[in-house]
Design a protein around this motif. Structure first.
Motif, mmCIF file in Angstrom:
data_model
loop_
_atom_site.group_PDB
_atom_site.id
_atom_site.type_symbol
_atom_site.label_atom_id
_atom_site.label_comp_id
_atom_site.label_asym_id
_atom_site.label_seq_id
_atom_site.Cartn_x
_atom_site.Cartn_y
_atom_site.Cartn_z
ATOM 1 N N SER A 1 3.534 -7.694 2.272
ATOM 2 C CA SER A 1 3.176 -7.075 0.986
ATOM 3 C C SER A 1 3.903 -7.823 -0.129
ATOM 4 O O SER A 1 3.303 -8.636 -0.834
ATOM 5 C CB SER A 1 3.539 -5.580 0.956
ATOM 6 O OG SER A 1 2.742 -4.845 1.872
ATOM 7 N N GLY B 1 0.804 -1.221 0.000
ATOM 8 C CA GLY B 1 0.000 0.000 0.000
ATOM 9 C C GLY B 1 0.838 1.273 0.000
ATOM 10 O O GLY B 1 1.354 1.684 -1.045
ATOM 11 N N ASN C 1 -0.438 -6.298 -3.887
ATOM 12 C CA ASN C 1 -0.793 -7.281 -2.866
ATOM 13 C C ASN C 1 -2.299 -7.203 -2.589
ATOM 14 O O ASN C 1 -2.842 -6.123 -2.361
ATOM 15 C CB ASN C 1 -0.024 -6.956 -1.581
ATOM 16 C CG ASN C 1 -0.520 -7.767 -0.396
ATOM 17 O OD1 ASN C 1 -0.732 -8.965 -0.512
ATOM 18 N ND2 ASN C 1 -0.712 -7.108 0.734
ATOM 19 N N ASP D 1 -4.246 -8.428 2.014
ATOM 20 C CA ASP D 1 -4.845 -7.682 3.135
ATOM 21 C C ASP D 1 -6.361 -7.537 2.966
ATOM 22 O O ASP D 1 -7.031 -6.957 3.818
ATOM 23 C CB ASP D 1 -4.250 -6.262 3.215
ATOM 24 C CG ASP D 1 -2.753 -6.250 3.415
ATOM 25 O OD1 ASP D 1 -2.155 -7.330 3.496
ATOM 26 O OD2 ASP D 1 -2.175 -5.139 3.483
#
Ligand code: GDP
Ligand code: CA
Length: 319
Positions: free
Chosen positions: A202, A9, A34, A37
Protein backbone atom coordinates in the motif's frame (compact mmCIF):
# COMPACT_ATOMS: atom_id res chain seq x y z
CA UNK A 1 -4.78 22.74 9.06
CA UNK A 2 -3.92 20.65 6.01
CA UNK A 3 -3.29 16.96 6.53
CA UNK A 4 -2.24 14.55 3.78
CA UNK A 5 -2.56 10.79 4.29
CA UNK A 6 -0.92 8.09 2.11
CA UNK A 7 -3.39 5.22 2.29
CA UNK A 8 -4.12 1.66 1.32
CA UNK A 9 -7.58 0.22 1.88
CA UNK A 10 -8.98 -0.95 5.20
CA UNK A 11 -6.24 0.22 7.60
CA UNK A 12 -5.88 3.61 5.96
CA UNK A 13 -9.62 4.17 5.59
CA UNK A 14 -10.37 3.36 9.22
CA UNK A 15 -7.54 5.58 10.39
CA UNK A 16 -8.73 8.47 8.21
CA UNK A 17 -12.26 8.14 9.61
CA UNK A 18 -10.80 8.61 13.09
CA UNK A 19 -8.63 11.50 11.89
CA UNK A 20 -11.71 13.26 10.52
CA UNK A 21 -13.56 12.71 13.79
CA UNK A 22 -10.62 14.36 15.55
CA UNK A 23 -10.18 17.30 13.18
CA UNK A 24 -13.33 17.96 11.19
CA UNK A 25 -14.54 20.38 10.12
CA UNK A 26 -11.54 22.59 10.77
CA UNK A 27 -9.02 20.60 8.73
CA UNK A 28 -8.54 19.98 5.05
CA UNK A 29 -7.68 16.30 4.64
CA UNK A 30 -6.28 14.89 1.41
CA UNK A 31 -5.92 11.16 0.97
CA UNK A 32 -3.50 9.82 -1.63
CA UNK A 33 -4.65 6.28 -2.34
CA UNK A 34 -2.75 3.25 -3.54
CA UNK A 35 -4.03 2.13 -6.93
CA UNK A 36 -1.52 -0.70 -7.36
CA UNK A 37 -4.20 -3.25 -6.41
CA UNK A 38 -6.42 -2.16 -9.31
CA UNK A 39 -7.41 -4.63 -11.98
CA UNK A 40 -9.61 -5.15 -15.01
CA UNK A 41 -12.28 -7.77 -14.32
CA UNK A 42 -15.19 -8.64 -16.63
CA UNK A 43 -14.34 -5.52 -18.61
CA UNK A 44 -14.69 -3.17 -15.64
CA UNK A 45 -12.00 -1.30 -13.72
CA UNK A 46 -11.88 -2.31 -10.06
CA UNK A 47 -10.00 -0.02 -7.64
CA UNK A 48 -10.13 -1.81 -4.28
CA UNK A 49 -8.40 0.78 -2.10
CA UNK A 50 -10.14 3.82 -3.60
CA UNK A 51 -13.47 2.08 -3.09
CA UNK A 52 -12.70 1.04 0.49
CA UNK A 53 -11.83 4.67 1.26
CA UNK A 54 -14.93 5.99 -0.51
CA UNK A 55 -17.31 3.54 1.17
CA UNK A 56 -15.75 3.84 4.63
CA UNK A 57 -15.62 7.63 4.67
CA UNK A 58 -18.98 7.84 2.88
CA UNK A 59 -20.72 5.68 5.49
CA UNK A 60 -21.54 2.78 3.16
CA UNK A 61 -18.89 0.22 4.05
CA UNK A 62 -19.59 -3.31 5.23
CA UNK A 63 -18.31 -2.63 8.73
CA UNK A 64 -17.34 -6.15 9.85
CA UNK A 65 -15.67 -7.00 6.57
CA UNK A 66 -13.91 -3.63 6.37
CA UNK A 67 -14.37 -3.34 2.59
CA UNK A 68 -17.25 -3.54 0.10
CA UNK A 69 -20.80 -2.29 0.53
CA UNK A 70 -23.10 -3.10 3.42
CA UNK A 71 -26.35 -4.87 2.46
CA UNK A 72 -24.54 -6.33 -0.52
CA UNK A 73 -25.66 -9.27 -2.68
CA UNK A 74 -23.92 -11.36 -5.29
CA UNK A 75 -26.51 -12.21 -7.91
CA UNK A 76 -24.48 -11.00 -10.88
CA UNK A 77 -21.30 -12.87 -10.01
CA UNK A 78 -23.28 -16.03 -9.22
CA UNK A 79 -24.94 -15.76 -12.62
CA UNK A 80 -21.60 -15.23 -14.34
CA UNK A 81 -20.38 -18.40 -12.64
CA UNK A 82 -23.32 -20.25 -14.19
CA UNK A 83 -21.72 -19.45 -17.55
CA UNK A 84 -18.44 -20.82 -16.25
CA UNK A 85 -17.03 -17.30 -16.39
CA UNK A 86 -15.41 -15.07 -13.85
CA UNK A 87 -13.03 -15.79 -11.04
CA UNK A 88 -14.79 -17.51 -8.18
CA UNK A 89 -12.11 -16.21 -5.81
CA UNK A 90 -12.82 -12.53 -6.40
CA UNK A 91 -15.93 -11.09 -4.79
CA UNK A 92 -17.85 -8.75 -7.03
CA UNK A 93 -20.96 -7.59 -5.20
CA UNK A 94 -23.92 -6.25 -7.13
CA UNK A 95 -23.84 -2.76 -5.57
CA UNK A 96 -20.07 -2.67 -5.84
CA UNK A 97 -20.39 -3.59 -9.50
CA UNK A 98 -22.43 -0.43 -10.07
CA UNK A 99 -19.41 1.57 -8.85
CA UNK A 100 -17.12 -0.29 -11.24
CA UNK A 101 -19.53 0.17 -14.14
CA UNK A 102 -19.83 3.88 -13.40
CA UNK A 103 -16.06 4.24 -13.14
CA UNK A 104 -15.51 2.33 -16.37
CA UNK A 105 -18.07 4.38 -18.27
CA UNK A 106 -16.41 7.62 -17.10
CA UNK A 107 -12.94 6.29 -17.95
CA UNK A 108 -14.17 5.27 -21.40
CA UNK A 109 -15.57 8.76 -21.92
CA UNK A 110 -11.98 9.96 -21.65
CA UNK A 111 -11.71 11.20 -18.07
CA UNK A 112 -8.54 10.35 -16.12
CA UNK A 113 -8.93 8.27 -12.95
CA UNK A 114 -8.43 11.34 -10.73
CA UNK A 115 -11.43 13.09 -12.29
CA UNK A 116 -13.46 9.90 -12.30
CA UNK A 117 -12.74 9.51 -8.58
CA UNK A 118 -13.79 13.10 -7.90
CA UNK A 119 -17.01 12.42 -9.77
CA UNK A 120 -17.77 9.24 -7.80
CA UNK A 121 -16.98 11.10 -4.56
CA UNK A 122 -19.70 13.64 -5.34
CA UNK A 123 -22.10 10.90 -4.36
CA UNK A 124 -20.24 9.60 -1.31
CA UNK A 125 -19.06 12.93 0.14
CA UNK A 126 -16.13 11.31 1.96
CA UNK A 127 -15.11 14.57 3.66
CA UNK A 128 -11.63 14.37 2.16
CA UNK A 129 -10.07 15.10 -1.19
CA UNK A 130 -9.45 11.60 -2.51
CA UNK A 131 -6.57 11.39 -5.00
CA UNK A 132 -5.36 8.28 -6.82
CA UNK A 133 -1.56 8.04 -6.52
CA UNK A 134 -1.39 8.13 -10.34
CA UNK A 135 -3.69 8.52 -13.32
CA UNK A 136 -1.75 5.84 -15.17
CA UNK A 137 -2.43 2.14 -14.68
CA UNK A 138 0.15 0.74 -12.29
CA UNK A 139 -0.57 -2.82 -11.15
CA UNK A 140 1.36 -4.60 -8.43
CA UNK A 141 2.45 -8.10 -9.39
CA UNK A 142 4.03 -10.69 -7.15
CA UNK A 143 7.22 -12.52 -8.12
CA UNK A 144 6.80 -16.03 -6.79
CA UNK A 145 9.63 -18.22 -5.56
CA UNK A 146 9.01 -20.50 -8.57
CA UNK A 147 9.61 -17.58 -10.94
CA UNK A 148 6.01 -16.87 -11.95
CA UNK A 149 4.65 -13.31 -11.87
CA UNK A 150 0.98 -13.00 -10.86
CA UNK A 151 -1.31 -10.06 -10.12
CA UNK A 152 -1.25 -9.01 -6.47
CA UNK A 153 -4.98 -9.66 -6.03
CA UNK A 154 -4.59 -13.21 -7.29
CA UNK A 155 -1.81 -13.85 -4.77
CA UNK A 156 -3.60 -12.06 -1.93
CA UNK A 157 -7.22 -13.14 -2.39
CA UNK A 158 -6.98 -16.44 -4.25
CA UNK A 159 -3.88 -17.83 -2.56
CA UNK A 160 -4.21 -15.91 0.74
CA UNK A 161 -0.57 -14.85 0.30
CA UNK A 162 0.46 -18.44 1.04
CA UNK A 163 2.57 -18.93 -2.12
CA UNK A 164 6.15 -18.02 -1.23
CA UNK A 165 7.01 -14.67 -2.80
CA UNK A 166 10.38 -13.07 -3.40
CA UNK A 167 9.31 -9.56 -4.37
CA UNK A 168 6.83 -7.18 -5.93
CA UNK A 169 6.89 -5.50 -9.32
CA UNK A 170 4.75 -2.52 -10.26
CA UNK A 171 3.80 -3.09 -13.87
CA UNK A 172 3.41 0.28 -15.59
CA UNK A 173 5.40 2.23 -13.03
CA UNK A 174 8.16 3.29 -15.41
CA UNK A 175 5.80 5.45 -17.45
CA UNK A 176 3.66 6.62 -14.52
CA UNK A 177 3.67 10.00 -12.83
CA UNK A 178 2.10 11.16 -9.59
CA UNK A 179 -1.57 12.05 -10.06
CA UNK A 180 -2.76 15.67 -10.28
CA UNK A 181 -2.51 17.38 -6.91
CA UNK A 182 -0.51 14.63 -5.21
CA UNK A 183 2.88 16.35 -5.05
CA UNK A 184 1.19 19.64 -4.11
CA UNK A 185 -0.76 17.94 -1.31
CA UNK A 186 2.52 16.70 0.16
CA UNK A 187 4.35 19.98 -0.39
CA UNK A 188 1.62 22.22 1.05
CA UNK A 189 0.59 20.02 3.99
CA UNK A 190 0.98 21.00 7.62
CA UNK A 191 1.48 17.36 8.48
CA UNK A 192 1.71 14.14 6.45
CA UNK A 193 0.52 10.85 7.94
CA UNK A 194 1.37 7.29 7.01
CA UNK A 195 -1.60 5.46 8.56
CA UNK A 196 -1.34 1.81 9.63
CA UNK A 197 -1.51 0.65 6.01
CA UNK A 198 0.49 -2.18 4.51
CA UNK A 199 4.05 -0.78 4.32
CA UNK A 200 4.92 -2.86 1.25
CA UNK A 201 1.97 -3.07 -1.13
CA UNK A 202 0.00 0.00 0.00
CA UNK A 203 2.34 2.75 1.21
CA UNK A 204 5.38 1.17 -0.50
CA UNK A 205 3.60 1.24 -3.85
CA UNK A 206 2.60 4.89 -3.43
CA UNK A 207 6.18 5.80 -2.51
CA UNK A 208 7.43 4.04 -5.64
CA UNK A 209 5.52 6.40 -7.95
CA UNK A 210 8.05 8.83 -9.44
CA UNK A 211 8.03 12.12 -7.56
CA UNK A 212 6.22 11.02 -4.42
CA UNK A 213 9.16 9.90 -2.30
CA UNK A 214 11.02 13.09 -3.26
CA UNK A 215 8.01 15.21 -2.31
CA UNK A 216 7.95 13.50 1.08
CA UNK A 217 11.67 13.98 1.54
CA UNK A 218 11.52 17.69 0.81
CA UNK A 219 8.18 18.84 2.26
CA UNK A 220 8.37 21.31 5.13
CA UNK A 221 5.64 19.29 6.86
CA UNK A 222 6.55 16.69 9.46
CA UNK A 223 5.75 13.11 8.49
CA UNK A 224 4.39 10.70 11.08
CA UNK A 225 3.48 7.04 10.81
CA UNK A 226 1.42 4.51 12.74
CA UNK A 227 2.63 0.92 12.86
CA UNK A 228 0.38 -1.65 11.16
CA UNK A 229 2.35 -4.35 12.99
CA UNK A 230 1.26 -4.95 16.58
CA UNK A 231 3.05 -7.43 18.80
CA UNK A 232 4.96 -8.94 15.89
CA UNK A 233 1.92 -9.57 13.65
CA UNK A 234 -0.37 -7.64 11.32
CA UNK A 235 -3.72 -6.77 12.89
CA UNK A 236 -5.72 -7.99 9.89
CA UNK A 237 -4.60 -9.56 6.66
CA UNK A 238 -1.26 -11.04 5.69
CA UNK A 239 1.12 -8.07 5.64
CA UNK A 240 3.71 -10.34 7.27
CA UNK A 241 3.94 -12.28 3.98
CA UNK A 242 4.64 -9.01 2.13
CA UNK A 243 7.32 -7.96 4.62
CA UNK A 244 8.94 -11.41 4.50
CA UNK A 245 9.05 -11.27 0.70
CA UNK A 246 11.14 -8.09 0.83
CA UNK A 247 13.31 -9.28 3.72
CA UNK A 248 11.85 -7.07 6.48
CA UNK A 249 10.94 -8.60 9.84
CA UNK A 250 7.30 -8.37 10.97
CA UNK A 251 8.16 -6.08 13.84
CA UNK A 252 7.19 -2.47 14.61
CA UNK A 253 10.82 -1.35 14.83
CA UNK A 254 11.81 -3.14 11.63
CA UNK A 255 8.96 -1.46 9.74
CA UNK A 256 10.12 1.92 11.08
CA UNK A 257 13.66 1.24 9.91
CA UNK A 258 12.34 0.10 6.54
CA UNK A 259 10.63 3.50 6.13
CA UNK A 260 13.66 5.23 7.62
CA UNK A 261 14.03 8.59 9.34
CA UNK A 262 13.92 11.67 7.13
CA UNK A 263 17.09 12.87 8.86
CA UNK A 264 18.77 9.81 7.34
CA UNK A 265 17.21 9.79 3.87
CA UNK A 266 14.00 8.00 4.87
CA UNK A 267 10.42 9.26 5.02
CA UNK A 268 9.47 9.52 8.71
CA UNK A 269 9.89 12.10 11.47
CA UNK A 270 7.80 10.26 14.04
CA UNK A 271 6.51 6.72 14.61
CA UNK A 272 3.64 5.53 16.75
CA UNK A 273 3.71 1.92 17.90
CA UNK A 274 1.28 -0.08 19.97
CA UNK A 275 1.64 -0.42 23.74
CA UNK A 276 2.46 -4.06 23.03
CA UNK A 277 5.63 -2.82 21.31
CA UNK A 278 6.85 -0.48 24.04
CA UNK A 279 10.20 -2.30 24.01
CA UNK A 280 10.60 -1.60 20.28
CA UNK A 281 9.83 2.06 20.99
CA UNK A 282 12.60 2.16 23.61
CA UNK A 283 15.12 0.72 21.16
CA UNK A 284 14.15 3.22 18.44
CA UNK A 285 14.22 6.13 20.89
CA UNK A 286 17.73 5.20 21.93
CA UNK A 287 18.64 5.41 18.25
CA UNK A 288 17.30 8.95 17.96
CA UNK A 289 13.76 8.31 16.79
CA UNK A 290 10.75 10.36 17.86
CA UNK A 291 8.55 7.48 18.91
CA UNK A 292 5.73 6.74 21.31
CA UNK A 293 3.79 3.68 22.38
CA UNK A 294 -0.01 3.97 22.73
CA UNK A 295 -3.07 1.81 22.11
CA UNK A 296 -3.35 1.49 18.30
CA UNK A 297 -6.20 -0.95 17.78
CA UNK A 298 -8.85 0.88 15.75
CA UNK A 299 -11.80 -0.75 17.52
CA UNK A 300 -14.22 2.16 17.01
CA UNK A 301 -14.18 5.74 15.74
CA UNK A 302 -13.47 7.53 19.08
CA UNK A 303 -10.61 5.12 19.81
CA UNK A 304 -9.24 5.71 16.32
CA UNK A 305 -9.52 9.48 16.81
CA UNK A 306 -7.35 9.07 19.91
CA UNK A 307 -4.80 7.12 17.84
CA UNK A 308 -4.77 9.94 15.27
CA UNK A 309 -4.26 12.44 18.12
CA UNK A 310 -1.32 10.43 19.45
CA UNK A 311 0.22 10.37 15.97
CA UNK A 312 -0.16 14.14 15.42
CA UNK A 313 1.02 14.75 18.99
CA UNK A 314 4.37 13.18 18.11
CA UNK A 315 5.21 16.30 16.12
CA UNK A 316 3.11 18.88 17.99
CA UNK A 317 0.47 19.11 15.28
CA UNK A 318 -2.58 18.68 17.47
CA UNK A 319 -5.38 21.10 16.64
P1 GDP B 1 -5.70 -2.97 2.62
O1 GDP B 1 -5.31 -2.25 1.37
O2 GDP B 1 -7.17 -3.22 2.73
O3 GDP B 1 -4.86 -4.16 2.91
O4 GDP B 1 -5.47 -1.94 3.82
P2 GDP B 1 -4.22 -1.10 4.27
O5 GDP B 1 -3.00 -1.36 3.49
O6 GDP B 1 -4.67 0.33 4.40
O7 GDP B 1 -4.05 -1.60 5.76
C1 GDP B 1 -3.69 -2.93 6.04
C2 GDP B 1 -2.93 -2.93 7.33
O8 GDP B 1 -3.72 -2.35 8.35
C3 GDP B 1 -2.57 -4.32 7.82
O9 GDP B 1 -1.19 -4.49 7.72
C4 GDP B 1 -3.04 -4.33 9.27
O10 GDP B 1 -2.06 -4.85 10.15
C5 GDP B 1 -3.30 -2.88 9.57
N1 GDP B 1 -4.37 -2.69 10.52
C6 GDP B 1 -5.66 -3.07 10.37
N2 GDP B 1 -6.37 -2.76 11.46
C7 GDP B 1 -5.51 -2.19 12.35
C8 GDP B 1 -5.63 -1.65 13.66
O11 GDP B 1 -6.70 -1.65 14.26
N3 GDP B 1 -4.50 -1.13 14.24
C9 GDP B 1 -3.28 -1.12 13.59
N4 GDP B 1 -2.23 -0.60 14.23
N5 GDP B 1 -3.14 -1.62 12.35
C10 GDP B 1 -4.22 -2.14 11.74
CA1 CA C 1 -5.13 -2.76 -0.79
Amino acid sequence: MKVTVLSGGVGGARFTRGLLALLAPSAEVTVVANTGDDLWLHGVRVCPDLDTLMYTLGGAVHEDQGWGRRDESRRVSDDLAAYGLGWEWFTLGDLDLATHLARTELLRSGLPLSQVTARLCERWAPGVTLLPMSDQEVETHVRLADGRLIHFEEWWVRHRAALPAVGFEQVGLASATAGPGVVEALRDADVVVLPPSNPVVSVGTILAVPGIRDALATTAAPVVGVSPVVGGAPVRGMADACLTAIGVATDAAAVARHYGRRAEGGVLDGWLVDDADAAAADVLRAQGWTVRAAPTLMTDVPTTAAIAAAALGLVDRLP
